[in-house]
Design a protein around this motif. Structure first.
Motif, PDB file in Angstrom:
ATOM      1  N   GLU A   1      15.624  98.903   5.785  1.00  0.00           N
ATOM      2  CA  GLU A   1      16.746  98.437   4.965  1.00  0.00           C
ATOM      3  C   GLU A   1      17.847  97.823   5.825  1.00  0.00           C
ATOM      4  N   LYS A   2      17.441  97.025   6.759  1.00  0.00           N
ATOM      5  CA  LYS A   2      18.374  96.406   7.688  1.00  0.00           C
ATOM      6  C   LYS A   2      19.055  95.216   7.052  1.00  0.00           C
ATOM      7  N   GLN A   3      20.346  95.102   7.265  1.00  0.00           N
ATOM      8  CA  GLN A   3      21.014  93.890   6.788  1.00  0.00           C
ATOM      9  C   GLN A   3      20.553  92.728   7.669  1.00  0.00           C
ATOM     10  N   THR A   4      19.853  91.787   7.051  1.00  0.00           N
ATOM     11  CA  THR A   4      19.163  90.753   7.820  1.00  0.00           C
ATOM     12  C   THR A   4      19.569  89.360   7.360  1.00  0.00           C
ATOM     13  N   VAL A   5      19.767  88.460   8.312  1.00  0.00           N
ATOM     14  CA  VAL A   5      19.992  87.055   7.958  1.00  0.00           C
ATOM     15  C   VAL A   5      19.076  86.181   8.811  1.00  0.00           C
ATOM     16  N   ILE A   6      18.769  85.026   8.271  1.00  0.00           N
ATOM     17  CA  ILE A   6      17.850  84.099   8.947  1.00  0.00           C
ATOM     18  C   ILE A   6      18.608  82.861   9.417  1.00  0.00           C
ATOM     19  N   ILE A   7      18.240  82.374  10.605  1.00  0.00           N
ATOM     20  CA  ILE A   7      18.730  81.070  11.080  1.00  0.00           C
ATOM     21  C   ILE A   7      17.500  80.220  11.357  1.00  0.00           C
ATOM     22  N   VAL A   8      17.527  78.988  10.895  1.00  0.00           N
ATOM     23  CA  VAL A   8      16.470  78.055  11.282  1.00  0.00           C
ATOM     24  C   VAL A   8      17.053  77.147  12.360  1.00  0.00           C
ATOM     25  N   ASN A   9      16.395  77.089  13.488  1.00  0.00           N
ATOM     26  CA  ASN A   9      16.884  76.288  14.621  1.00  0.00           C
ATOM     27  C   ASN A   9      15.905  75.157  14.904  1.00  0.00           C
ATOM     28  N   LYS A  10      16.398  74.143  15.585  1.00  0.00           N
ATOM     29  CA  LYS A  10      15.596  72.991  16.021  1.00  0.00           C
ATOM     30  C   LYS A  10      15.023  72.217  14.842  1.00  0.00           C
ATOM     31  N   ALA A  11      15.816  72.076  13.772  1.00  0.00           N
ATOM     32  CA  ALA A  11      15.362  71.255  12.644  1.00  0.00           C
ATOM     33  C   ALA A  11      15.415  69.784  13.058  1.00  0.00           C
ATOM     34  N   ILE A  12      14.607  68.976  12.377  1.00  0.00           N
ATOM     35  CA  ILE A  12      14.516  67.554  12.749  1.00  0.00           C
ATOM     36  C   ILE A  12      15.831  66.843  12.416  1.00  0.00           C
ATOM     37  N   PRO A  13      16.458  66.168  13.399  1.00  0.00           N
ATOM     38  CA  PRO A  13      17.790  65.589  13.175  1.00  0.00           C
ATOM     39  C   PRO A  13      17.864  64.610  12.002  1.00  0.00           C
ATOM     40  N   HIS A  14      16.778  63.853  11.735  1.00  0.00           N
ATOM     41  CA  HIS A  14      16.921  62.850  10.667  1.00  0.00           C
ATOM     42  C   HIS A  14      17.056  63.482   9.276  1.00  0.00           C
ATOM     43  N   GLU A  15      16.835  64.788   9.172  1.00  0.00           N
ATOM     44  CA  GLU A  15      17.050  65.483   7.889  1.00  0.00           C
ATOM     45  C   GLU A  15      18.548  65.699   7.625  1.00  0.00           C
ATOM     46  N   PHE A  16      19.388  65.357   8.627  1.00  0.00           N
ATOM     47  CA  PHE A  16      20.826  65.632   8.504  1.00  0.00           C
ATOM     48  C   PHE A  16      21.653  64.362   8.316  1.00  0.00           C
ATOM     49  N   VAL A  17      20.972  63.215   8.116  1.00  0.00           N
ATOM     50  CA  VAL A  17      21.716  61.952   8.074  1.00  0.00           C
ATOM     51  C   VAL A  17      22.585  61.790   6.829  1.00  0.00           C
ATOM     52  N   SER A  18      22.211  62.474   5.742  1.00  0.00           N
ATOM     53  CA  SER A  18      23.067  62.392   4.546  1.00  0.00           C
ATOM     54  C   SER A  18      23.152  63.767   3.901  1.00  0.00           C
ATOM     55  N   GLU A  19      24.204  63.937   3.090  1.00  0.00           N
ATOM     56  CA  GLU A  19      24.397  65.218   2.396  1.00  0.00           C
ATOM     57  C   GLU A  19      23.202  65.513   1.486  1.00  0.00           C
TER      58      GLU A  19
ATOM     59  N   LYS B   1      11.500  79.794   1.710  1.00  0.00           N
ATOM     60  CA  LYS B   1      10.482  80.357   2.605  1.00  0.00           C
ATOM     61  C   LYS B   1      10.775  81.810   2.985  1.00  0.00           C
ATOM     62  N   PHE B   2      12.034  82.238   2.785  1.00  0.00           N
ATOM     63  CA  PHE B   2      12.424  83.564   3.281  1.00  0.00           C
ATOM     64  C   PHE B   2      12.976  84.435   2.156  1.00  0.00           C
ATOM     65  N   THR B   3      12.757  85.755   2.287  1.00  0.00           N
ATOM     66  CA  THR B   3      13.318  86.653   1.275  1.00  0.00           C
ATOM     67  C   THR B   3      14.750  87.058   1.625  1.00  0.00           C
ATOM     68  N   GLN B   4      15.142  86.872   2.886  1.00  0.00           N
ATOM     69  CA  GLN B   4      16.493  87.259   3.311  1.00  0.00           C
ATOM     70  C   GLN B   4      17.388  86.011   3.352  1.00  0.00           C
ATOM     71  N   PRO B   5      18.726  86.183   3.296  1.00  0.00           N
ATOM     72  CA  PRO B   5      19.599  85.000   3.237  1.00  0.00           C
ATOM     73  C   PRO B   5      19.518  84.113   4.487  1.00  0.00           C
ATOM     74  N   LEU B   6      19.436  82.819   4.224  1.00  0.00           N
ATOM     75  CA  LEU B   6      19.426  81.827   5.301  1.00  0.00           C
ATOM     76  C   LEU B   6      20.884  81.437   5.545  1.00  0.00           C
ATOM     77  N   ILE B   7      21.409  81.692   6.768  1.00  0.00           N
ATOM     78  CA  ILE B   7      22.846  81.409   6.966  1.00  0.00           C
ATOM     79  C   ILE B   7      23.113  80.085   7.674  1.00  0.00           C
ATOM     80  N   ALA B   8      22.094  79.495   8.293  1.00  0.00           N
ATOM     81  CA  ALA B   8      22.339  78.203   8.955  1.00  0.00           C
ATOM     82  C   ALA B   8      21.035  77.508   9.270  1.00  0.00           C
ATOM     83  N   ILE B   9      21.108  76.176   9.266  1.00  0.00           N
ATOM     84  CA  ILE B   9      20.012  75.372   9.804  1.00  0.00           C
ATOM     85  C   ILE B   9      20.632  74.527  10.911  1.00  0.00           C
ATOM     86  N   ILE B  10      20.145  74.706  12.119  1.00  0.00           N
ATOM     87  CA  ILE B  10      20.715  73.974  13.266  1.00  0.00           C
ATOM     88  C   ILE B  10      19.732  72.876  13.674  1.00  0.00           C
ATOM     89  N   PRO B  11      20.219  71.649  13.797  1.00  0.00           N
ATOM     90  CA  PRO B  11      19.307  70.584  14.241  1.00  0.00           C
ATOM     91  C   PRO B  11      18.921  70.742  15.706  1.00  0.00           C
TER      92      PRO B  11
END
Ligand SMILES: Nc1ncnc2c1ncn2[C@@H]1O[C@H](COP(=O)(O)OP(=O)(O)O)[C@@H](O)[C@H]1O
Ligand SMILES: [Mg+2]
Length: 259
Positions: A181-199, A212-222
Motif C-alpha cells: 500500500e505504498k503511495q506511488t507515482v510514475i514518471i515517464v522519462n525520455k519521451a520522443i521530443p516531437h510529441e511535445f511540439v504542440s499542446e 498504461k499505469f494504475t498509479q498516478p502519472l506525475i510527469a512526462i519528460i522528453p
C-alpha cells in the motif's frame, strides 16, 4: 518530519540516477536539508555523478552491514555545490568485490539491512537535521531496492516509452507497491521530443500514456540530447537552471513535496 522518497524502475537506464541526483540538488538549492543515498549496489553511479571518490570515508554497504557509522558514510557536498540547504550523499561501493559481496547476502542479512535503513532514516533526521531523503535504487526486485521501497514514504517509479519498461513497471507496482500500500507515482522519462511540439500532441501523449499505469502519472519528460553534454563536476540543474529538463524536475520536486 523527514520524508523518504525512493526512485526505482523495472529496468536500468531509465534515468533514476540523473533524476535523483538533480532532485536532491533542487531541494538543497531551495534551502532544504537533503540526504541522497545510492542503493544501486550493482551499478553505483552517484560517485561518478558527484566526482566524490577522494571525499569518501565509508560506504552505504558498510553501514548496512553494521560496520560503519553514519557520520563516516555521509559526505557533505554543500560547500562544493554552494547550496543554501545541506546536501549529504551516501555512496555505494563501486569496487567489483563489494558488488559481488552484496549480491551474495541472504534474506536474513537483508531483513537486518531493512532495520538499518529505518534506523538510518531516524538518525539522518535526528543527528543531521535532514528533512528529505532520496534513494537511488537498483532496477527490478533486488532486496536492496525492496528495502528502500518498503522504508520510503513516497515511491517514484520511472519508465520510458518502451513497452518493456511500461509492462515491467506495472508488474512491480502490482507485486510490490500495491501489497505494501505504498503511495506511488510514475514518471515517464525520455519521451520522443516531437510529441511535445504542440499542446494538442502533448495532451494526446498524456492520455495514451496515463492508461498504461494504475498509479498516478506525475510527469512526462522528453529526451534531451544536450543532457549528454552535462558536466560531471556540477549538477545539470545548477549549470542550466532554465533548461526545460531542470524546469520539469523542479515541478516534479514540488509535486513530490506536496504528497
Ligand atoms: N530525459 C533525458 N534525456 C536525455 N538523456 C537522459 C534523460 N534521462 C536520462 N538520460 C541519460 O540516460 C542515461 C541513463 O540514465 P541514468 O540516470 O544513469 O539511468 P539509471 O540510473 O536508471 O540506470 C544517462 O546517460 C542519462 O544522462
Ligand atoms: Mg543508476
Amino acid at each position: 518530519m523527514v520524508k523518504m522518497i525512493s526512485i526505482h524502475s523495472s529496468r536500468g537506464g531509465t534515468g533514476k540516477s540523473l533524476i535523483s541526483s538533480n532532485i536532491a540538488t533542487i531541494y538543497a538549492s531551495q534551502g532544504r536539508n537533503v540526504a541522497l543515498l545510492d542503493f544501486d549496489f550493482r551499478a553505483p553511479s552517484l560517485l561518478t555523478i558527484f566526482q566524490a571518490r577522494p571525499l569518501v570515508k565509508g560506504w552505504v554497504n558498510d553501514y548496512l552491514d553494521g560496520q560503519a557509522r553514519l557520520e563516516n558514510v555521509m559526505v557533505d557536498l554543500t560547500g562544493r555545490l554552494k547550496t543554501p540547504g545541506r546536501l549529504l550523499v551516501g555512496f555505494a561501493n563501486p569496487n567489483m568485490e563489494a558488488m559481488r559481496e552484496i549480491a551474495r547476502k541472504d534474506r536474513r542479512w537483508q531483513m537486518r539491512a531493512l532495520r538499518r535503513v529505518i534506523a538510518m532514516k531516524q538518525e539522518l533526521a535526528a543527528k543531521f537535521g535532514v528533512e528529505i531523503i532520496i534513494i537511488d535504487t537498483s532496477p527490478g526486485i533486488q532486496y536492496s531496492s525492496v528495502n528502500a521501497v518498503v522504508a520510503a514514504d513516497v515511491a517514484v517509479v520511472i519508465s520510458t516509452m518502451d513497452i518493456l519498461d511500461q509492462e515491467g513497471v506495472q508488474r512491480i507496482v502490482s507485486e510490490l507497491y500495491e501489497p505494501f500500500e505504498k503511495q506511488t507515482v510514475i514518471i515517464v522519462n525520455k519521451a520522443i521530443p516531437h510529441e511535445f511540439v504542440s499542446e494538442e500532441r502533448k495532451e494526446s501523449l498524456l492520455s495514451r500514456v496515463k492508461g498504461k499505469f494504475t498509479q498516478p502519472l506525475i510527469a512526462i519528460i522528453p529526451c534531451y540530447c544536450d543532457l549528454l553534454l552535462a558536466s560531471r563536476i556540477s549538477l545539470f540543474v545548477l549549470d542550466r537552471p532554465d533548461h526545460p529538463f531542470s524546469r520539469a524536475l523542479k515541478e516534479i520536486a514540488r509535486r513530490l513535496e506536496s504528497l
